[in-house]
Motif scaffolding. Structure first.
Motif, mmCIF file in Angstrom:
data_model
loop_
_atom_site.group_PDB
_atom_site.id
_atom_site.type_symbol
_atom_site.label_atom_id
_atom_site.label_comp_id
_atom_site.label_asym_id
_atom_site.label_seq_id
_atom_site.Cartn_x
_atom_site.Cartn_y
_atom_site.Cartn_z
ATOM 1 N N GLN A 40 6.631 -44.172 67.670
ATOM 2 C CA GLN A 40 6.199 -45.544 67.951
ATOM 3 C C GLN A 40 5.118 -45.982 66.963
ATOM 4 N N GLU A 41 4.208 -45.059 66.670
ATOM 5 C CA GLU A 41 3.154 -45.394 65.726
ATOM 6 C C GLU A 41 3.720 -45.637 64.327
ATOM 7 N N LYS A 42 4.633 -44.755 63.932
ATOM 8 C CA LYS A 42 5.268 -44.926 62.617
ATOM 9 C C LYS A 42 5.962 -46.275 62.523
ATOM 10 N N LEU A 43 6.701 -46.603 63.596
ATOM 11 C CA LEU A 43 7.436 -47.865 63.575
ATOM 12 C C LEU A 43 6.486 -49.049 63.471
ATOM 13 N N SER A 44 5.360 -48.980 64.199
ATOM 14 C CA SER A 44 4.452 -50.122 64.139
ATOM 15 C C SER A 44 3.837 -50.248 62.749
ATOM 16 N N ILE A 45 3.505 -49.132 62.122
ATOM 17 C CA ILE A 45 2.917 -49.203 60.780
ATOM 18 C C ILE A 45 3.940 -49.693 59.757
ATOM 19 N N LEU A 46 5.146 -49.151 59.850
ATOM 20 C CA LEU A 46 6.117 -49.421 58.784
ATOM 21 C C LEU A 46 6.874 -50.737 58.980
ATOM 22 N N ALA A 47 6.862 -51.258 60.214
ATOM 23 C CA ALA A 47 7.409 -52.603 60.426
ATOM 24 C C ALA A 47 6.358 -53.621 59.998
ATOM 25 N N ASP A 48 5.126 -53.324 60.337
ATOM 26 C CA ASP A 48 4.032 -54.206 59.972
ATOM 27 C C ASP A 48 3.951 -54.372 58.461
ATOM 28 N N LEU A 73 10.990 -49.612 74.490
ATOM 29 C CA LEU A 73 9.605 -49.634 74.032
ATOM 30 C C LEU A 73 9.536 -49.810 72.514
ATOM 31 N N LEU A 74 10.401 -49.093 71.805
ATOM 32 C CA LEU A 74 10.394 -49.186 70.345
ATOM 33 C C LEU A 74 10.801 -50.585 69.891
ATOM 34 N N TRP A 75 11.745 -51.162 70.585
ATOM 35 C CA TRP A 75 12.184 -52.520 70.249
ATOM 36 C C TRP A 75 11.053 -53.521 70.470
ATOM 37 N N GLN A 76 10.332 -53.349 71.575
ATOM 38 C CA GLN A 76 9.203 -54.242 71.830
ATOM 39 C C GLN A 76 8.126 -54.050 70.767
ATOM 40 N N ASP A 98 6.834 -56.961 68.189
ATOM 41 C CA ASP A 98 5.431 -57.380 68.079
ATOM 42 C C ASP A 98 4.896 -57.241 66.658
ATOM 43 N N HIS A 99 5.336 -56.192 65.980
ATOM 44 C CA HIS A 99 4.764 -55.943 64.669
ATOM 45 C C HIS A 99 5.467 -56.690 63.546
ATOM 46 N N ALA A 100 6.637 -57.258 63.831
ATOM 47 C CA ALA A 100 7.323 -58.046 62.801
ATOM 48 C C ALA A 100 6.710 -59.443 62.709
ATOM 49 N N TYR A 118 16.470 -62.355 80.270
ATOM 50 C CA TYR A 118 17.292 -61.176 79.993
ATOM 51 C C TYR A 118 17.011 -60.562 78.631
ATOM 52 N N LEU A 119 15.956 -61.001 77.966
ATOM 53 C CA LEU A 119 15.634 -60.441 76.650
ATOM 54 C C LEU A 119 14.565 -59.364 76.816
ATOM 55 N N SER A 120 14.894 -58.139 76.431
ATOM 56 C CA SER A 120 13.951 -57.043 76.663
ATOM 57 C C SER A 120 12.647 -57.236 75.897
ATOM 58 N N GLU A 121 12.713 -57.890 74.733
ATOM 59 C CA GLU A 121 11.475 -58.079 73.968
ATOM 60 C C GLU A 121 10.569 -59.117 74.618
ATOM 61 N N LYS A 122 11.090 -59.856 75.612
ATOM 62 C CA LYS A 122 10.292 -60.877 76.280
ATOM 63 C C LYS A 122 9.771 -60.394 77.633
ATOM 64 N N GLN A 123 9.968 -59.118 77.941
ATOM 65 C CA GLN A 123 9.465 -58.571 79.198
ATOM 66 C C GLN A 123 8.030 -58.068 78.999
ATOM 67 N N PRO A 124 7.283 -57.959 80.096
ATOM 68 C CA PRO A 124 5.885 -57.523 79.982
ATOM 69 C C PRO A 124 5.775 -56.151 79.297
ATOM 70 N N ARG A 125 4.693 -55.987 78.558
ATOM 71 C CA ARG A 125 4.444 -54.716 77.868
ATOM 72 C C ARG A 125 3.734 -53.744 78.795
ATOM 73 N N GLU A 126 4.037 -52.451 78.614
ATOM 74 C CA GLU A 126 3.317 -51.447 79.394
ATOM 75 C C GLU A 126 1.912 -51.240 78.864
ATOM 76 N N THR A 127 1.791 -51.287 77.549
ATOM 77 C CA THR A 127 0.443 -51.189 76.978
ATOM 78 C C THR A 127 0.201 -52.402 76.102
ATOM 79 N N ARG A 128 -1.055 -52.765 75.979
ATOM 80 C CA ARG A 128 -1.370 -53.965 75.226
ATOM 81 C C ARG A 128 -1.067 -53.799 73.754
ATOM 82 N N PHE A 129 -0.683 -54.878 73.125
ATOM 83 C CA PHE A 129 -0.366 -54.862 71.697
ATOM 84 C C PHE A 129 -1.610 -54.541 70.871
ATOM 85 N N GLN A 130 -1.470 -53.545 70.012
ATOM 86 C CA GLN A 130 -2.567 -53.156 69.132
ATOM 87 C C GLN A 130 -2.226 -53.539 67.706
#
Lengths: 421, 277
Positions: free
Chosen positions: A6-14, B219-222, B226-228, B250-262
């Motif tokens: 997950q960390e890798k993805l966030s860094i490399l997508a960013d 989770l990875l999709w969310q 967020d990071h794109a 019905y969009l998984s990326e629009k559902q609440p996050r488990e952890t806040r976006f960093q």
């Protein structure tokens, strides 16, 4: 393990998000092997980020370690950012699983340069080869070629990728030397030419022989950063035009500079130049779909795009002598040049006028934007607004007259200007 | 003038068109029997659906229009507009009057023609959106399932797209509003009806039946989503124009996050850019 990926993805997508290309159209790859995916026909935007940009591909860097130090780039060597690198299998696994869930149309793979160009490019090729051959993946793949990679590796990438691209980065060689001293136009244009020739040759072979493996069937594109260097819009459009004509590019992308690093060579911006970027795209569309020549839109006397009005209207205001045109008799090409008339309404006009004389009401129902078009059209010789306007009052009339709706983008940015001053 | 009623199927409507010409009586209205409201001065004529007659009409339409125009009429039917039958009927009448000598499909000065073209465009947009916005979840028995609620009945239109694309996985797309779905079993795609009420929303599928890696990919999709994003370019108006709110459910990326976006801290904030935060 999961947290690490997950960390890798966030860094490399960013790190990859400043590459704006996200097109997934124009591929011809069919699912003929009962594999996964299909990339024929039109592209699909599966989602949109909060900045309003399309998410079509899994756009990532293989790594953001980089030996180069380009001033405008977030991943530059001297920038203090977290670094990460995917393994080949991680990229393959992510792509397959995102695609299976209908999150994406395919993969956009780019990379920082680690060790050397060929070493990096070789890994990119390994990933796409694995996806195509071992996993029967038929989705869309866009590979960014690494500057300085060998022609053999680029040729191999073209066998598996639907699109290849080399970024020209900046609108002039001088700026490139200044901001990205390790890069030069020659190393960018040589692979661009190689890809162009590969595509042309592939088309010729396809016409002659039945079974020819495809080579970058969706063509090649490039991108340049707008607002990081001081070229004017005229220079930028001339460059795009020469790239379209000389290298057969499918797209030139314009990326409004987002300040990502501190560097004395770069301008200090409070906000990326989004309107200017938008006007450049509009001009690009005029060249590719509306039959305009680059030097009709801007010339050395008019080197800057008007931020307040779109380039088609600006052209029409400078060329009042060719208007008004009559909807009943004018050629399609000329109707397409009328401000407020898009491709769809122009087609409807020329199709429908065979059946009946067109009225103002018809035009409105076809989707013509009358608040702009009415000054440039006649219906059966009758002007729609018979008053005489000079250029300035016409401009005011369109911008502020009744029914004028200012684009939110323009208002927003002009507000910011007002606040800043 | 008659008030025709039929069983609400497309074949039924085609049968009505044939009967209408055989009886030489144009319609005052054409309505599904269960929704019909009779007119005061007109006779209500129920028409029994005949597959054979429908097939003849479907074939016969080609004497007056090309295949694309005929397909557009089917799309108008799938749009579920209350006046869809009469729109289709008017278009057919217009084409028949032109006797196929003139192609009326481009006569946009005519309201019926333009309406058919516009509805067709709407249908295309909705179909295209569903091809984009379906989000599959993988279950333990390797089924990829998704729930949608499209504005129009587009499942028949998206079936070929998904069949071609996901040839190597079993999948199910369920239209919750219309209570039926498409199921692909690795060989063919069929329409399936559901007896019991389906889960309220895709997220209600209890976690036990999902594949163990499903939460990870969600989770990875969310995370990716967020990071794109480029916060400096934030433009929610444009965002909502591209993904209207009604699709978010019905969009998984629009559902609440488990952890806040960093956000990734990848630049030293300058004075200017810090004002934007």
């Amino acid at each position: 393990m999961n947290e690490r990926i997950q960390e890798k993805l966030s860094i490399l997508a960013d790190a990859a998000k400043y590459d704006v290309s996200c097109s997934s159209s124009g591929g011809k790859r069919k699912n003929e092997n009962k594999g996964l995916g299909n990339a024929e026909g039109m592209g699909i935007c599966h989602s949109y980020t909060e900045d309003g940009r399309c998410v079509s591909l899994l756009k990532i860097l293989l790594t953001n370690y980089c030996i180069f130090d380009c001033a405008y780039c977030v991943s530059r060597r001297s920038n203090d950012v977290k670094r990460a690198a995917f393994t080949v299998d991680e990229v393959v696994d992510l792509t397959m699983n995102f695609y299976r869930r209908n999150y994406i149309e395919g993969l956009f793979l780019s990379s920082g340069i680690f060790k050397d160009s060929d070493y990096t490019m070789e890994r990119l090729v390994r990933i796409v080869k694995k996806l195509r051959t071992e996993h029967k993946f038929n989705g869309y793949i866009h590979v960014k070629t690494i500057p300085g990679a060998s022609p053999e590796l680029i040729a191999e990438a073209g066998l598996y990728a639907d699109r290849l691209s080399v970024n020209i980065e900046l609108p002039s060689e001088l700026s490139l030397q200044n901001l990205a001293p390790e890069k030069n136009y020659k190393e960018i244009l040589t692979p661009m030419k190689q890809i162009h020739q590969g595509i042309v040759q592939n088309k010729e072979e396809k016409a002659l022989f039945k079974k020819v493996p495809a080579f970058a069937a969706a063509g090649q594109s490039t991108q340049l950063i707008v607002g990081a260097s001081d070229e004017n819009d005229h220079q930028i459009l001339q460059l795009s035009d020469s790239l379209y004509k000389g290298y057969g590019l499918k797209r030139v992308y314009y990326s409004g500079y987002v300040p990502v690093t501190d560097d004395a060579r770069l301008p200090q911006l409070t906000r990326p130049p989004v309107i200017r970027e938008h006007r450049l795209y509009q001009s690009d569309w005029l060249i590719r779909f509306y039959g305009f020549q680059a030097d009709e839109i801007l010339d050395p006397q008019h080197p800057h795009l008007d931020l307040e009005i779109d380039p088609k209207l600006a052209w029409a205001l400078r060329n009042r002598h060719v208007f008004p045109v009559d909807v009943q008799t004018a050629d399609y090409e000329m109707i397409l040049r009328v401000p407020g008339v898009g491709a769809r309404s122009a087609k409807r006009i020329v199709a429908a006028r065979r059946f009946a004389p067109l009225t103002l009401d018809h035009l409105h129902k076809f989707g013509v934007v009358l608040k702009r078009a009415k000054f440039f059209l006649t219906c059966r010789g009758q002007a729609l607004d018979s008053r005489e306007y000079d250029e300035q009052s016409l401009r005011r009339q369109i911008l502020f007259g009744s029914g004028a709706v200012r684009s939110a983008l323009v208002t927003q940015q002009l507000d910011l200007f007002a606040q800043a001053s | 003038m008659h008030d025709y009623t039929y069983d609400g199927s497309f074949d039924g409507l085609l049968t009505v068109l044939l009967e209408m010409y055989e009886r030489k009586t144009p319609p005052n209205s054409i309505q599904p029997a269960d929704a019909a409201q009779g007119g005061l001065f007109t006779a209500t004529v129920p028409i029994a659906t005949s597959e054979e007659k429908a097939a003849r009409v479907w074939q016969g339409l080609l004497k007056y229009m090309d295949k694309e125009a005929r397909t557009r009429l089917y799309h108008v039917f799938l749009s579920e507009r209350a006046d869809r039958e009469i729109i289709i009927c008017r278009y057919v009448q217009l084409a028949v009057e032109a006797k196929g000598r003139v192609d009326i499909s481009e006569n946009y000065t005519n309201d019926s023609v333009r309406l058919v073209a516009d509805i067709d465009k709407q249908m295309f947009r909705e179909k295209h959106r569903m091809e984009a916005f379906v989000r599959f979840e993988k279950t333990q028995d390797e089924l990829f399932h998704a729930t949608i609620e499209p504005d129009f009945d587009v499942l028949p239109l998206i079936a070929p797209h998904f069949t071609k694309r996901y040839a190597d996985q079993r999948w199910l797309i369920f239209d919750r509003r219309r209570g039926y779905g498409l199921y692909y079993d690795l060989h063919r795609t069929d329409i399936v009806q559901f007896e019991e009420k389906a889960p309220q929303r895709s997220t209600d599928m209890s976690a036990t039946v999902l594949d163990e890696r499903e939460p990870l990919f969600r989770l990875l999709w969310q995370t990716y989503f967020d990071h794109a994003n480029i916060p400096e370019r934030r433009n929610m108006k444009l965002h909502r124009r591209h993904i209207p709110l009604r699709y978010w459910r019905y969009l998984s990326e629009k559902q609440p996050r488990e952890t806040r976006f960093q956000p990734i801290k990848n630049k030293t904030l300058t004075k200017d850019s810090s004002q934007l935060q």
